[in-house]
Design an enzyme around this catalytic site. Structure first.
Site, mmCIF file in Angstrom:
data_model
loop_
_atom_site.group_PDB
_atom_site.id
_atom_site.type_symbol
_atom_site.label_atom_id
_atom_site.label_comp_id
_atom_site.label_asym_id
_atom_site.label_seq_id
_atom_site.Cartn_x
_atom_site.Cartn_y
_atom_site.Cartn_z
ATOM 1 N N HIS A 1 0.826 -1.203 0.000
ATOM 2 C CA HIS A 1 0.000 0.000 0.000
ATOM 3 C C HIS A 1 0.868 1.263 0.000
ATOM 4 O O HIS A 1 0.709 2.131 0.875
ATOM 5 C CB HIS A 1 -0.929 0.083 1.223
ATOM 6 C CG HIS A 1 -1.740 -1.123 1.503
ATOM 7 N ND1 HIS A 1 -2.590 -1.674 0.589
ATOM 8 C CD2 HIS A 1 -1.848 -1.903 2.613
ATOM 9 C CE1 HIS A 1 -3.185 -2.729 1.121
ATOM 10 N NE2 HIS A 1 -2.750 -2.883 2.343
ATOM 11 N N ASP B 1 -4.968 -9.197 -0.129
ATOM 12 C CA ASP B 1 -5.051 -8.501 1.149
ATOM 13 C C ASP B 1 -6.224 -8.954 2.012
ATOM 14 O O ASP B 1 -6.151 -9.986 2.659
ATOM 15 C CB ASP B 1 -5.081 -6.983 0.867
ATOM 16 C CG ASP B 1 -4.849 -6.146 2.114
ATOM 17 O OD1 ASP B 1 -4.663 -6.728 3.192
ATOM 18 O OD2 ASP B 1 -4.849 -4.909 2.019
#
Ligand code: ZN
Length: 450
Positions: A265, A316
């Site tokens: 991220h 994720d």
């Protein structure tokens, strides 16, 4: 052991198709030029590494979509997630992860980097075997037949100011000595299907001296290192307030960030950080469906690709388990933001599908710390056979095949999946899927009733 000959096809290699006659064979789970390979369909592509997973979150996918009393954000989602995680025991995690990993294989992921932070018992005590949760994940990957880079997570503080962890974070690893002991316990288990690496949860959760201490240990040498870096504006602002700089700049200034590193991220980057990160050789770990679901923001994809940056994809939180959907969202997010098309293809004539699949193979392999992601000598023999009987691939040749695979329709096109020379999925089906689904139902129904 050699794999018996199959029917010939086309092999995807470095942005183009090659006749299968030029492809390496498979010996002991690796591609090897010494034997001739035949393949079972017209279009064979390298299997995709998934560079970021929190397996247990699969069981709460869809449970955080109801609006709360105020503005919902990543931080309200995190409360739901912590409440769910509080009850999980190692066998629950094994069952959930087995189901998830089978779903990954069927979707085209042949390896997963598991960013694993639920180590201790619900009351915060260590299990009799402190690796119990890690071993549950290793067993799940083995049962499913997917490759695993297990990344135990160090998570020590609740913010950049060093405040202690909250009640709901007591299951995390918060002691450097115990953390390094866990790495040392797991390291001897490594094999071609299992790699062990390091995960520093984030800069807000790992103080600078702890980061340096872990990276200086002998067991850490050469291990892949993953970290959540700049997912939320809030954490960027906290870092600025306390350390006087942004998380990515701080990390690049204070650690030897290179090809061993994956920055998960890396959403909020300045122009200068984008250039520096690209030049470092680190992987930007992008999880577009989760980043969209959590309202994180958009990664500066075009600038990063122009700077030669390396990227890979992860599922994720597993609200979606599909490399196709991750890559679609990666491209579509950019199109929506810029009101232009074909952003990932940086030169006239380049294919978006081929560019994204190829880039994610390379970044995913780098993040896993193993020789994966290419049908080439010495790489682990991980491949997907696309369904050439599908209407979606009619009259497709060249890179149009990859563009249609990623951007056309909603029918799965991954027909067969091989990992390390073994078929794990044949004709869209995994041999353990019914049994796994029944176990999963039992566990999730019990969790839902608590
Ligand atoms: Zn994550």
């Amino acid at each position: 052991m050699s794999v018996p000959p199959l029917h010939a096809g086309n092999i995807w290699h470095d942005r183009g198709w090659r006749p299968a006659s030029q492809a390496p064979g498979i010996v002991d789970g690796r591609f090897a030029r010494s034997t001739a390979a035949d393949t079972p369909g017209r279009f064979i592509v390298p299997g995709m590494p998934n560079l970021h997973s929190h397996a247990f979150q699969r069981a709460m996918a869809g449970l955080a979509e109801q609006r709360g009393p105020g503005d919902d954000s990543f931080w309200t989602w995190r409360e739901t997630m912590y409440a769910f995680a509080a009850a999980l025991e190692p066998d629950d995690v094994r069952v959930i992860a087995t189901q998830l990993y089978i779903e990954m294989l069927k979707a085209g992921y042949t390896h997963v980097c598991e960013f694993h932070y639920l180590h201790h018992a619900p009351n915060g005590a260590r299990y009799a075997n402190p690796a119990a949760m890690s071993l549950a994940l290793i067993e799940a990957a083995k049962d499913a037949g997917i490759g695993l880079t297990l990344l135990p997570v160090l998570y020590m503080t609740g913010g950049f100011d060093g405040r202690p962890l909250g009640e709901r974070q007591r299951r995390f690893h918060h002691d450097v000595g115990q953390y390094v002991a866990l790495l040392e316990q797991l390291k001897p288990l490594e094999n071609p299907m299992l790699n062990i690496g390091i995960a520093l949860h984030s800069l807000r959760a790992v103080p600078p001296e702890a980061m340096r201490a872990v990276l200086a240990t002998s067991v850490a040498r050469d291990m892949p290192v993953h970290i959540h870096i700049a997912e939320q504006i809030g954490e960027v602002q906290d870092c600025l307030a306390i350390r006087g700089t942004t998380p990515v700049a701080w990390l690049l200034d204070n650690a030897q960030v290179d090809e061993r590193w994956t920055l998960v991220h890396a959403t909020h980057l300045t122009g200068h950080e984008t250039q520096r990160l690209a030049k470092s050789g680190a992987v930007a770990g992008l999880c577009p469906t989760t980043e969209a679901n959590l309202g994180d923001g958009l990664f500066p994809l075009a600038d990063y690709l122009d700077a030669g940056g390396c990227l890979g994809i992860g599922s994720d939180s597993h609200i979606s388990v599909s490399p196709v959907e991750e890559l679609r969202w990666l491209e579509y997010g950019q199109r929506l933001a810029t009101r232009h098309r074909n952003i990932s293809a940086r030169k006239a004539g380049d294919s978006v599908g081929a560019t994204l699949w190829q880039a994610s193979l390379a970044g995913g392999a780098r993040a896993s710390g193993l020789a994966l992601g290419a049908i080439t000598d010495g790489a682990r023999a991980d491949l997907l056979v696309l369904d050439d009987a599908s209407p979606l691939l009619v009259a497709r040749e060249g890179t149009d095949v990859m563009d249609s695979f990623l951007f056309a329709g909603n029918t799965p096109l991954v027909r067969d999946v091989m990992v390390a020379g073994q078929w794990r999925v044949r004709d869209f089906s995994h041999p353990r899927e019914a049994e796994s689904a029944a176990d999963y139902r039992r566990v999730v129904e019990r969790l839902a009733s608590l």
